[in-house]
Motif scaffolding. Structure first.
Motif, PDB file in Angstrom:
ATOM      1  N   ILE A   1       0.988  -1.005   0.199  1.00 40.68           N
ATOM      2  CA  ILE A   1       0.163  -0.006   0.054  1.00 40.68           C
ATOM      3  C   ILE A   1       0.719   1.166   0.287  1.00 40.68           C
ATOM      4  O   ILE A   1       0.679   1.969  -0.479  1.00 40.68           O
ATOM      5  N   LEU A   2       2.091   1.156   0.337  1.00 42.72           N
ATOM      6  CA  LEU A   2       2.786   2.465   0.619  1.00 42.72           C
ATOM      7  C   LEU A   2       3.605   2.600  -0.250  1.00 42.72           C
ATOM      8  O   LEU A   2       4.339   3.757  -0.446  1.00 42.72           O
ATOM      9  N   MET A   3       3.396   2.260  -1.523  1.00 44.63           N
ATOM     10  CA  MET A   3       4.452   2.142  -3.027  1.00 44.63           C
ATOM     11  C   MET A   3       4.411   3.763  -3.640  1.00 44.63           C
ATOM     12  O   MET A   3       5.243   4.167  -4.040  1.00 44.63           O
ATOM     13  N   PRO A   4       2.748   3.876  -3.516  1.00 42.57           N
ATOM     14  CA  PRO A   4       3.067   5.702  -3.937  1.00 42.57           C
ATOM     15  C   PRO A   4       3.368   6.745  -3.316  1.00 42.57           C
ATOM     16  O   PRO A   4       3.754   7.338  -4.036  1.00 42.57           O
ATOM     17  N   LEU A   5       3.782   6.184  -2.177  1.00 42.54           N
ATOM     18  CA  LEU A   5       4.822   7.651  -1.633  1.00 42.54           C
ATOM     19  C   LEU A   5       6.159   7.693  -2.088  1.00 42.54           C
ATOM     20  O   LEU A   5       6.516   9.347  -1.947  1.00 42.54           O
ATOM     21  N   PHE A   6       6.469   6.589  -2.643  1.00 41.53           N
ATOM     22  CA  PHE A   6       7.983   7.329  -3.896  1.00 41.53           C
ATOM     23  C   PHE A   6       6.994   8.468  -4.498  1.00 41.53           C
ATOM     24  O   PHE A   6       8.530   8.612  -5.122  1.00 41.53           O
ATOM     25  N   ASP A   7       6.176   8.337  -5.222  1.00 35.54           N
ATOM     26  CA  ASP A   7       6.218   9.235  -6.292  1.00 35.54           C
ATOM     27  C   ASP A   7       6.560  10.701  -5.529  1.00 35.54           C
ATOM     28  O   ASP A   7       5.920  11.492  -6.547  1.00 35.54           O
ATOM     29  N   ARG A   8       6.151  10.938  -4.831  1.00 31.16           N
ATOM     30  CA  ARG A   8       5.763  12.221  -4.022  1.00 31.16           C
ATOM     31  C   ARG A   8       7.139  12.922  -4.271  1.00 31.16           C
ATOM     32  O   ARG A   8       8.195  12.763  -4.127  1.00 31.16           O
ATOM     33  N   LYS A   9       6.535  14.592  -4.501  1.00 28.44           N
ATOM     34  CA  LYS A   9       8.296  14.996  -4.348  1.00 28.44           C
ATOM     35  C   LYS A   9       7.962  16.163  -3.522  1.00 28.44           C
ATOM     36  O   LYS A   9       9.591  16.700  -3.432  1.00 28.44           O
ATOM     37  N   ASP A  10       7.604  16.370  -2.329  1.00 31.88           N
ATOM     38  CA  ASP A  10       8.014  16.496  -1.212  1.00 31.88           C
ATOM     39  C   ASP A  10       8.830  16.169   0.007  1.00 31.88           C
ATOM     40  O   ASP A  10       8.928  16.946   0.570  1.00 31.88           O
ATOM     41  N   MET A  11       8.822  15.332  -0.667  1.00 35.55           N
ATOM     42  CA  MET A  11       9.551  14.133  -0.069  1.00 35.55           C
ATOM     43  C   MET A  11       9.883  12.949   0.159  1.00 35.55           C
ATOM     44  O   MET A  11       9.949  12.877  -1.241  1.00 35.55           O
ATOM     45  N   THR A  12      11.310  12.327   0.328  1.00 31.82           N
ATOM     46  CA  THR A  12      11.973  11.061   0.505  1.00 31.82           C
ATOM     47  C   THR A  12      11.645  10.503   1.404  1.00 31.82           C
ATOM     48  O   THR A  12      10.937  10.747   2.649  1.00 31.82           O
ATOM     49  N   VAL A  13      11.536   8.990   1.065  1.00 27.16           N
ATOM     50  CA  VAL A  13      10.810   8.401   1.779  1.00 27.16           C
ATOM     51  C   VAL A  13      11.905   6.740   1.604  1.00 27.16           C
ATOM     52  O   VAL A  13      11.942   6.780   1.325  1.00 27.16           O
ATOM     53  N   ASP A  14      12.140   6.841   3.560  1.00 25.15           N
ATOM     54  CA  ASP A  14      13.232   5.224   3.873  1.00 25.15           C
ATOM     55  C   ASP A  14      12.011   3.753   4.108  1.00 25.15           C
ATOM     56  O   ASP A  14      11.913   4.173   5.087  1.00 25.15           O
ATOM     57  N   ILE A  15      11.795   3.118   3.241  1.00 23.16           N
ATOM     58  CA  ILE A  15      10.571   1.897   4.194  1.00 23.16           C
ATOM     59  C   ILE A  15      11.500   1.284   4.470  1.00 23.16           C
ATOM     60  O   ILE A  15      12.501   0.369   3.552  1.00 23.16           O
ATOM     61  N   SER A  16      12.080   0.512   5.244  1.00 24.71           N
ATOM     62  CA  SER A  16      12.914  -0.888   5.963  1.00 24.71           C
ATOM     63  C   SER A  16      12.423  -1.925   6.808  1.00 24.71           C
ATOM     64  O   SER A  16      10.869  -1.813   7.825  1.00 24.71           O
ATOM     65  N   GLY A  17      12.147  -3.349   6.289  1.00 24.24           N
ATOM     66  CA  GLY A  17      11.848  -4.192   6.412  1.00 24.24           C
ATOM     67  C   GLY A  17      10.538  -5.075   5.438  1.00 24.24           C
ATOM     68  O   GLY A  17      10.766  -4.470   4.939  1.00 24.24           O
ATOM     69  N   ASP A  18      10.399  -5.396   6.129  1.00 25.22           N
ATOM     70  CA  ASP A  18       9.142  -6.163   5.222  1.00 25.22           C
ATOM     71  C   ASP A  18       7.901  -6.659   6.372  1.00 25.22           C
ATOM     72  O   ASP A  18       7.569  -6.644   7.123  1.00 25.22           O
ATOM     73  N   GLY A  19       7.026  -6.978   5.795  1.00 23.32           N
ATOM     74  CA  GLY A  19       5.560  -6.461   6.584  1.00 23.32           C
ATOM     75  C   GLY A  19       4.544  -5.458   6.467  1.00 23.32           C
ATOM     76  O   GLY A  19       4.151  -5.029   5.461  1.00 23.32           O
ATOM     77  N   TRP A  20       3.884  -5.237   8.187  1.00 22.22           N
ATOM     78  CA  TRP A  20       3.475  -3.950   8.097  1.00 22.22           C
ATOM     79  C   TRP A  20       4.376  -2.804   8.800  1.00 22.22           C
ATOM     80  O   TRP A  20       4.846  -3.501   9.495  1.00 22.22           O
ATOM     81  N   VAL A  21       3.592  -1.327   8.452  1.00 24.35           N
ATOM     82  CA  VAL A  21       4.652  -0.796   9.528  1.00 24.35           C
ATOM     83  C   VAL A  21       3.598  -0.660  10.262  1.00 24.35           C
ATOM     84  O   VAL A  21       2.494  -0.848  11.654  1.00 24.35           O
ATOM     85  N   THR A  22       5.176  -0.508  11.459  1.00 25.22           N
ATOM     86  CA  THR A  22       5.071  -0.550  13.256  1.00 25.22           C
ATOM     87  C   THR A  22       5.144   0.507  14.024  1.00 25.22           C
ATOM     88  O   THR A  22       5.368   0.210  15.061  1.00 25.22           O
TER      89      THR A  22
END
Length: 619
Positions: A577-598
Motif C-alpha cells: 500500500i505504501l508504494m505510491p509514497l515514492f512518487d511524492r516530490k515533497d519528501m523522500t521516503v525510506d522503508i525498511s523491513g517487510d510486512g506491516w508498518v510498526t
C-alpha cells in the motif's frame, strides 16, 4: 625436338607437383602451429555468443555467464608427465592416473578439465610461475555460473560442456539465452535475459521448510510449491533431493530429476476437492444430501474404509473429515463417462503447459478400462496418477470462481538492450465449475481447518486458510497391491480463504520417521509456509476482513491515508500500500523491513515540510 618437348612436359609436371606438395606442407604446419599456439595459451577462442542471464521476478541473478578457464595439455611440451599428472590431480580434484593417460595418449592435445574455478586457476598459475606444469595451458572460455548454488536448481536447470541447456529453464529457453550469432544483428552476440516468476526470498524459505521436513521425516522426496492464485505464476518451486548446478556432473540422476512435473503419484484425499466439486457440477449431489459414513463401503471388493466412523454426513462432512466412504457413496450419483470428463476438465490426464521440459501427462484411464471399484477409488484419489504441477494448477479453478488458469514459470524475456520481447499474462484455460460450487468448496475446506477437521494443524491465528489434507497408500509393484508401510502425505491450502491470492501445496513421498498422515505432518508445513508467504506478499490478515452475512465475507482493503498539511498515521499498513509514497516530490521516503508498518518518523501529525524525510519500519 621431341626429346626436348618431353623434357619440358616432365619439368612442368614435377614443378606443379612440387608447388602443390609445398602448399600442403605449409597448410599442415599452419594447423599444427595454430594448435600448438592455442595449447600454450598464446591464442584462445571464445564462444560467439554470451549466454543471457536467468533472473528471479525481482531481477536477482540465478544464472550468469562467466569467463572461466579450460585446462588443456600439449603433450610434446610436457617434460615431467608423472609430476604434472600428480600436481594437476591435486589442484583439480581429479585422479592423477587419468591425467597421466591423457598425457601419454595418442593425441598430442587433450582437455583435462573445463570451466575450472578461479581458485583452481590461481593455483595452476602459481605452479607455472615456479616453472612447473610445462605443457599445461589455461584457455579462456565462457562458462555458466549459478551464484545461489542449489536454489531452485530443478527449475533453473544446467548447461553442458558446450554451454547448451540440458534441463530446466536453461533447456526450455536455450534459443533465447544463446541465439544463433550468424545473423546480421550485432546484438545476437548476447543472449536474452530470462526472468522467472519465482521470488528468490520466498524460494529460499520454501526450500528451508522442505529440507526440514525431508530430514525430519526421512522422506524419499519432498515438493513444496507456491502459486499466485490470481494469475498462475509460480512464486516458489521447491523439490528435494536437489543438486548444485555448478557441479551437475557430480549429482545423481535422482537428485537432478524435476519432481514437480515428472514424478507421478496417486494424490490421495486432497483429490476430494476436485472429485466432490465435479459431482456437484454434474448435479449428482446437493449440500442437503447425506451419506452413511459408518466406516466401510462394502459395495466393492476389497471394501473401502475410513479411519473413523462419522455417521450421516453431507459433502461438507466428506471434506472436513476426509471420508473415503462418503466420497464413494457420492460417486454413485454420477455416470462413469460424465465423472471422467469432469476430472479431465480440471486438467488431469494432460500436460498443464507450464514452460518446463519433461512434463508428464499423468494417468487417467478412460471409462472402458474401469472396474466397479474405479469410480469410488478415483473419488478419493486412487487409480489416478498426477503430478504436483497438475494438482496446484487444478486448484486455480477453485480459487478463481471456477476458472482454470495456465501455470507459468516464465515472467518475461528481455533483449540485451532492454526491450521486452515476451511477457506472460493471466491465461484462463476454461471454466470448469460454477462460481457457487467453487465458493462452496472453499467454505468446506475452511471447516477442515477447524476442530475435528483433518487440516486443523493448518489453522492459523493470522490468516484465514482453506485446506485439504491427504494420506495416500503407495502402490507396491512387486507385491501387486498397496503397501502397508509406504505412504504419501500431502496438503493443499489457499489464503486468504475468502479471496484466495496464494495457493500452497506440499507433498512428502514415503516419510519413514515421525508419522505419515497428511493431517499430522503436512498440515503444519502448510501453516508455516502460508504465514510466511502471506506476510511477505502482503496478503490481508484476519483483522483486515469482516463478515457482513452468514455466507459472505468482504475484504476491507487498507488504503493509503489522504494527506493534508500534516503526516497521517501509517501504522498497520502493508508494504504494497505504501508504494505510491515514492512518487511524492515533497519528501523522500525510506522503508525498511517487510510486512506491516510498526513505527514511523516523524510521528503522525507532524507538519509536512518540503524536502523532509519519512522513515517507516515494517515487521
Amino acid at each position: 625436338m621431341e626429346t626436348s618437348t618431353i623434357r619440358l612436359r616432365y619439368l612442368i609436371v614435377f614443378s606443379l607437383t612440387g608447388v602443390f606438395s609445398l602448399a600442403l606442407i605449409i597448410q599442415f604446419a599452419s594447423v599444427m602451429l595454430s594448435a600448438h599456439k592455442t595449447a600454450d595459451g598464446a591464442a584462445s577462442h571464445s564462444s560467439a555468443v554470451e549466454r543471457g542471464p536467468i533472473l528471479d521476478r525481482n531481477g536477482k541473478i540465478l544464472a550468469i555467464e562467466t569467463r572461466l578457464n579450460t585446462v588443456s595439455i600439449w603433450s610434446p611440451n610436457v617434460t615431467a608427465p608423472e609430476e604434472t599428472a600428480s600436481l594437476l590431480g591435486e589442484v583439480l580434484n581429479l585422479p592423477s592416473q587419468e591425467i597421466l593417460e591423457k598425457i601419454r595418449g595418442s593425441s598430442d592435445y587433450a582437455v583435462i578439465k573445463r570451466t575450472v574455478s578461479p581458485t583452481e586457476t590461481q593455483k595452476i598459475k602459481d605452479l607455472q610461475a615456479q616453472n612447473k606444469l610445462r605443457g599445461v595451458t589455461l584457455q579462456p572460455a565462457y562458462g555458466r555460473s549459478y551464484p545461489e548454488n542449489s536454489l531452485a536448481s530443478h527449475l533453473i536447470g544446467f548447461v553442458g560442456v558446450d554451454n547448451r541447456g540440458l534441463s530446466g529453464a536453461e533447456y526450455q529457453f536455450d534459443k533465447q539465452l544463446s541465439p544463433d550469432p550468424s545473423g546480421q544483428n550485432p546484438a545476437a552476440a548476447f543472449g536474452d535475459q530470462v526472468f522467472l516468476t519465482i521470488d528468490a526470498n520466498a524460494q529460499f524459505k520454501m526450500e528451508s521448510l522442505a529440507r526440514k521436513a525431508y530430514e525430519e521425516h526421512d522422506a524419499k522426496a519432498v515438493m513444496l510449491l507456491a502459486m499466485n492464485a490470481k494469475n498462475g505464476d509460480l512464486l516458489a518451486y521447491a523439490a528435494l533431493p536437489d543438486f548444485d548446478p555448478n557441479k551437475f556432473d557430480q549429482a545423481s540422476v535422482e537428485s537432478r530429476r524435476d519432481f514437480p512435473v515428472s514424478y507421478l503419484y496417486e494424490p490421495g484425499s486432497v483429490f476430494k476437492m476436485f472429485s466432490i466439486s465435479s459431482i456437484f457440477q454434474l448435479g449428482g449431489i446437493t449440500e442437503n444430501d447425506y451419506f452413511n459414513a459408518d466406516g466401510i463401503y462394502d459395495k466393492v471388493s476389497p471394501p473401502i474404509t475410513d479411519l473413523g466412523v462419522y455417521g450421516r454426513i453431507n459433502a461438507e462432512g466428506i471434506i472436513k473429515y476426509s471420508s473415503n466412504v462418503g466420497a464413494s457413496y457420492a460417486s454413485e450419483t454420477v455416470s462413469r463417462d460424465n465423472f471422467y470428463h469432469m476430472i479431465r476438465s480440471f486438467g488431469f490426464g494432460e500436460e498443464t503447459g507450464v514452460e518446463l521440459p519433461g512434463e508428464e501427462k499423468g494417468i487417467l484411464r478412460t471409462p472402458e478400462f474401469w472396474t466397479d471399484r474405479s469410480k469410488p477409488s478415483i473419488s478419493f484419489g486412487q487409480e489416478i496418477s498426477v503430478t504436483a504441477m497438475q494438482m496446484i494448477t487444478a486448484a486455480t479453478a477453485i480459487a478463481n470462481h471456477g476458472v482454470l488458469l495456465k501455470p507459468h514459470i516464465l515472467q518475461k524475456i528481455v533483449s540485451p538492450d532492454g526491450r521486452i520481447l515476451m511477457e506472460t499474462k493471466r491465461d484462463p484455460v476454461r471454466e470448469v465449475i460454477s462460481p457457487s460450487i467453487a465458493n462452496k468448496m472453499i467454505s468446506y475446506m475452511i471447516t477442515a481447518t477447524q476442530p475435528g477437521g483433518t487440516a486443523v494443524r493448518a489453522f492459523s491465528q493470522e490468516y484465514s486458510i482453506a485446506a485439504k489434507t491427504g494420506t495416500a497408500e503407495i502402490w507396491d509393484n512387486k507385491a501387486g497391491t498397496y503397501s502397508k508401510t509406504a505412504f504419501l502425505a500431502s496438503c493443499m491450502a489457499m489464503l486468504p480463504a475468502n479471496d484466495p491470492q496464494i495457493i500452497v501445496y506440499v507433498v512428502l513421498d514415503d516419510p519413514r520417521k515421525n508419522g505419515y498422515l497428511g493431517g499430522i505432518i503436512a498440515a503444519p508445513i502448510i501453516r508455516e509456509a502460508a504465514e510466511y508467504l502471506g506476510n511477505y506478499f502482503g496478503v490481508p490478515r484476519k483483522g483486515d476482513t469482516t463478515a457482513d452475512s452468514e455466507n459472505r465475507i468482504t475484504i476491507v482493503r487498507p488504503q493509503l491515508p489522504s494527506f493534508t498539511d500534516t503526516l497521517p498515521d501509517f501504522t498497520g499498513l502493508p508494504k504494497r500500500i505504501l508504494m505510491p509514497l515514492f512518487d511524492r516530490k515533497d519528501m523522500t521516503v525510506d522503508i525498511s523491513g517487510d510486512g506491516w508498518v510498526t513505527s514511523q518518523s516523524p510521528a503522525p501529525g507532524t507538519r509536512i515540510v518540503p524536502g523532509m524525510k519519512l522513515r517507516l519500519e515494517l515487521h
